[in-house]
Write an enzyme that holds these catalytic residues in place. Structure first.
Site, PDB file in Angstrom:
ATOM      1  N   HIS A 142       0.685  -1.195  -0.006  1.00  0.00           N
ATOM      2  CA  HIS A 142       0.061  -0.044   0.088  1.00  0.00           C
ATOM      3  C   HIS A 142       1.000   1.364   0.110  1.00  0.00           C
ATOM      4  CE1 HIS A 142      -3.578   2.209   1.294  1.00  0.00           C
ATOM      5  NE2 HIS A 142      -2.846   3.048   1.800  1.00  0.00           N
ATOM      6  N   GLU A 143       1.657   1.402   1.035  1.00  0.00           N
ATOM      7  CA  GLU A 143       2.499   2.579   0.890  1.00  0.00           C
ATOM      8  C   GLU A 143       3.384   2.669  -0.083  1.00  0.00           C
ATOM      9  OE1 GLU A 143       1.618   4.674   3.129  1.00  0.00           O
ATOM     10  OE2 GLU A 143       0.497   3.188   4.575  1.00  0.00           O
TER      11      GLU A 143
ATOM     12  N   HIS B  81       1.880   4.289  -2.742  1.00  0.00           N
ATOM     13  CA  HIS B  81       2.156   5.667  -2.714  1.00  0.00           C
ATOM     14  C   HIS B  81       3.117   6.386  -2.998  1.00  0.00           C
ATOM     15  CE1 HIS B  81      -1.783   6.887  -0.545  1.00  0.00           C
ATOM     16  NE2 HIS B  81      -1.660   6.148   0.380  1.00  0.00           N
TER      17      HIS B  81
ATOM     18  N   GLU C 240      -4.710   7.794  -3.190  1.00  0.00           N
ATOM     19  CA  GLU C 240      -5.026   6.748  -2.599  1.00  0.00           C
ATOM     20  C   GLU C 240      -5.477   5.483  -3.664  1.00  0.00           C
ATOM     21  OE1 GLU C 240      -4.889   6.759   0.485  1.00  0.00           O
ATOM     22  OE2 GLU C 240      -5.701   4.937   1.005  1.00  0.00           O
TER      23      GLU C 240
END
Lengths: 505, 505
Positions: free
Chosen positions: B269-270, B273, B299
């Site tokens: 997830h990170e 980003h 997101e």
């Protein structure tokens, strides 16, 4: 006190707080760059640091700053204001005068020259060719000479440079002291080389896993009284200590798997610096006084801890079993006395940063004499390699094979840092003199070390040195702590006693 | 172009560079605070961050800034100047207008209220007592309502808040979209609960050593195309990504020994980003445009990577053996299909941050409806717990036992961040819509994932999204990448297909 003076003081302290804040931001970013910042971000980060540094420069030399200083350091100000305000103003004024006297474009040229010179020096060192570096060093000296002319100083022109790192220190004080040190160490060294019992060090160089070294370092830092709630230990190529603020004083170390001494003594050294910064009075936080009094006083704290505690017999009586516990069996059949001798081996070497406790001051004295010669126009830059080699032969009995391990070994001159080296020798002289004063008050010094009660020793230094930050000048701290001026005899006595015993002279 | 305009542009870009530099310094210090800064330095560090933030505020709202903006955004400026300059100026103007319209003392009060409210909220959450937090939340809403009155906006007053996080987004756009999502997900969820084949997840929760988890995460980040020369992976309690500059984009993760999913999916997830920030065009470095276009677009990148790659069958065809290699045998007798189902288990839960892919949007829609109600004066703060619980019952079929796992669970409102939540759901809607466009251009999408060629997928996103930074508005990016406006049907189709198959509906 006049209403306006109260307001000016308030505004000034707020203004200084901003400078201190910017400096903390710069220090965090610099620490980050050295502890694993990704390389593709370095260029932009360097710009950010440059921009903030320029801002600090502007704030420190502004007309607003001048206004503050004129008002606060007036007769009325000096009479009415607190010691902290006045000393902070004096510290800012010293900086203000020094920076403001240099024309902006000359300073900028110097900064550019510095960074160019550092990369040229790196290349010259790698190729062991002084001639590559020589023109840059000549320019650095020339520009520094111009700065000296702009500044105020008394006596020897080199005093202007000494004062940058060791406020108040002069050639007039250093000459007799360094001569005495040199004349005391050289015969002792010769005696050791001629008559000393040989020392076995072979058992030091066995693989010692990094993680175990790290745990050992942490345990020793704790024993020293280093506060891990106000600091942390990281790994870097070159070890350093950095004080972001007195509640955040970090140390780094470098692990050599085949020589545990690098990390352990390096950590104790940086830990000594850190104890200083962690114990500065909280009253000084937010002012420019929340830092070490000078490079020399700082170095006295690191060297005291590294050599006078970390390389003492008492320390290893306490910690030898701990070392054995963390290492992988290399000390199993080595007795404490042999270990103690090994970590105190005296061996003249070419490289300053690898030097032992006894010969280290000689490395510094060589550099001091050369710098002094340069800035008194008695030595030309082009002659440095030859004179360097002569002095190494004379003082240490060895000659560099090439300039890479001779005159080119240190980065300091490439960065334009002239006048810095003497601090290292001053550090050990201060340390020995303070040790003598401490022994009078704590005759059970060795016993405390052996019991691991290093914190009591640390408290003595906090009382006498740490807490003052920059409130006192170096020689003032020394005098208040020891009752006298700079006196090298304590160092010589300490060395004589220690090494006579180790080498059974 | 007039001489003066050229000079103004130059001065403006230099001025903006300074703001960007200060923000980088603040971000480095904030990263440092979260990755092991010693606690005794936190107070002083917070002051330093506060001081630099105040400086950024001053620079962003100064009369000098106004002078720049008036000149650059004039008719002549818009005609003559580069797109980057104009968009940077527009970005600065938006910020300038927003900040300058709030009286300074009101803003200061708000900042103080925010930080107070956060600690009160923490206490209220721990005690599960909404009444403790209620008066603070009421004040936060009241002050935010005042801000809304100062600002320019059209249509629904809540649009002023949406625009803070998702420039250009409105209630008029969101209402039908969120309704459609809600009406699509709820029946699918009910079908799964009534008719779906049960999923076994027991094998997920075995001890998986931290160091092995870390190595796995690094390997997956590399596979994703995360550039470790422009980033690093650290450990924190709450995972995050921070872009110090496009050459230094860091991610952190949290390791749960008994649930490897926390670190692995958190890292992906990170990492999503981070891919965004690492691939912003270098032309934008030093301007305020070198960042994500909005929270929602950001997101979309993290959720696309986490769910549409990281929780896809193709990904695990590629990486299941890798996972087995790093884990301590827990998957030895679990076949790939069972594993795939386990990491995609659907289970309505009370806590947003623990929600699965299918139910997650419902958590957001609850919050959206409540916020919209509050700022349209249709819902009173005191009624939030009851309405919260009703909506959870209606949408997710479950009711919180107490407010600690209900209305008090998120920090956002305590920080005064109203209008932020919708970005999370927008992210997944954007992601699904972009996935659909991507599939048209790369029908071999699954094959690429299976071969580990994630970088080709990353390149598509760089081309369509990353490189523009803030040069385009969110809906502009979406439109240019997918050929249409916000359309939730792609999300619903994606969810329907995926979960019908997994649950054998």
């Amino acid at each position: 006190m006049a209403e306006t003076l109260v307001q000016i003081e308030k505004d000034f302290l707020k203004y200084v707080e901003k400078i201190v804040a910017y400096n903390e931001a710069i220090a965090v970013m610099a620490w980050d760059l050295r502890t694993g910042a990704p390389k593709k971000g370095v260029e932009q980060r360097s710009k950010v640091i440059g921009l903030l540094s320029a801002e600090v420069f502007k704030l420190s030399t502004s007309s607003e700053m001048k206004y503050f200083l004129d008002a606060l350091l007036s007769e009325e100000g000096r009479k009415e204001l607190s010691e902290i305000t006045i000393k902070t103003a004096e510290d800012c004024k010293k900086n203000f005068d020094r920076m403001n006297k240099i024309p902006a474009e000359e300073y900028e040229e110097f900064v550019i020259l510095q960074s160019k010179s550092e990369s040229v020096w790196e290349d010259a060192k790698k190729k062991a060719e002084f001639s590559i570096f020589q023109p840059y060093l000549e320019k650095l000296v020339e520009k520094t000479n111009r700065f000296i002319k702009y500044w105020d100083w008394e006596g020897n022109p080199y005093n202007a440079l000494l004062d940058l790192y060791e406020p108040g220190m002069t050639v007039e004080v250093l000459n007799p002291v360094f001569n005495e040190v040199r004349k005391g160490i050289i015969p002792l060294l010769e005696k050791i080389e001629r008559h000393g019992k040989k020392v076995d060090t072979s058992f030091l160089f066995h693989p010692f896993p990094k993680e175990a070294q790290r745990e050992l370092c942490i345990e020793i830092l704790n024993q020293m009284g280093y506060d891990f709630e106000a600091g942390r230990l990281d790994e870097t190529v070159h070890p350093f200590e950095t004080a972001l603020n007195p509640g955040d004083v970090r140390v780094t170390t470098n692990y050599n798997i085949n020589d545990f001494r690098v990390a352990l003594f390096g950590t104790i050294h940086e830990g000594g610096h850190a104890l200083y910064e962690q114990n500065i009075s909280t009253d000084l936080v937010g002012t420019t006084l929340a830092g070490g009094a000078s490079m020399g006083i700082h170095e006295s704290q690191s060297l005291f801890n590294e050599n006078m505690i970390g390389r003492s017999r008492a320390f290893w009586k306490r910690n030898y079993s701990l070392l054995k516990q963390y290492s992988s069996g290399q000390f199993e059949h080595v007795d404490l006395e042999d270990f103690y001798r090994a970590i105190n081996e005296v061996k003249p070497s070419l490289i300053r940063i690898e030097a032992d406790e006894l010969t280290y001051p000689l490395h510094i004295i060589v550099r001091y004499e050369l710098e002094k010669g340069i800035f008194n126009e008695e030595i030309a830059v082009k002659d440095l390699p030859a004179i360097w080699n002569e002095k190494y032969k004379e003082y240490l009995g060895i000659t560099p094979d090439h300039d890479g391990v001779g005159v080119l070994q240190d980065i300091h001159w490439a960065g334009g840092s002239f006048g810095y080296f003497p601090s290292y020798a001053l550090g050990i002289i201060y340390a020995a003199q303070m040790r003598n004063a401490l022994l009078k008050e704590m005759p059970n010094f060795d016993e405390l070390i052996e019991k691991g009660e290093l914190n009591k020793i640390r408290q003595w230094f906090t009382e006498k040195v740490h807490r003052f930050g920059k409130l006192k000048k170096p020689l003032e701290i020394l005098h208040d702590a020891t009752g006298e001026g700079l006196n090298p005899k304590y160092l010589l006595t300490y060395l004589e006693e220690k090494y006579t015993e180790i080498y059974q002279l």
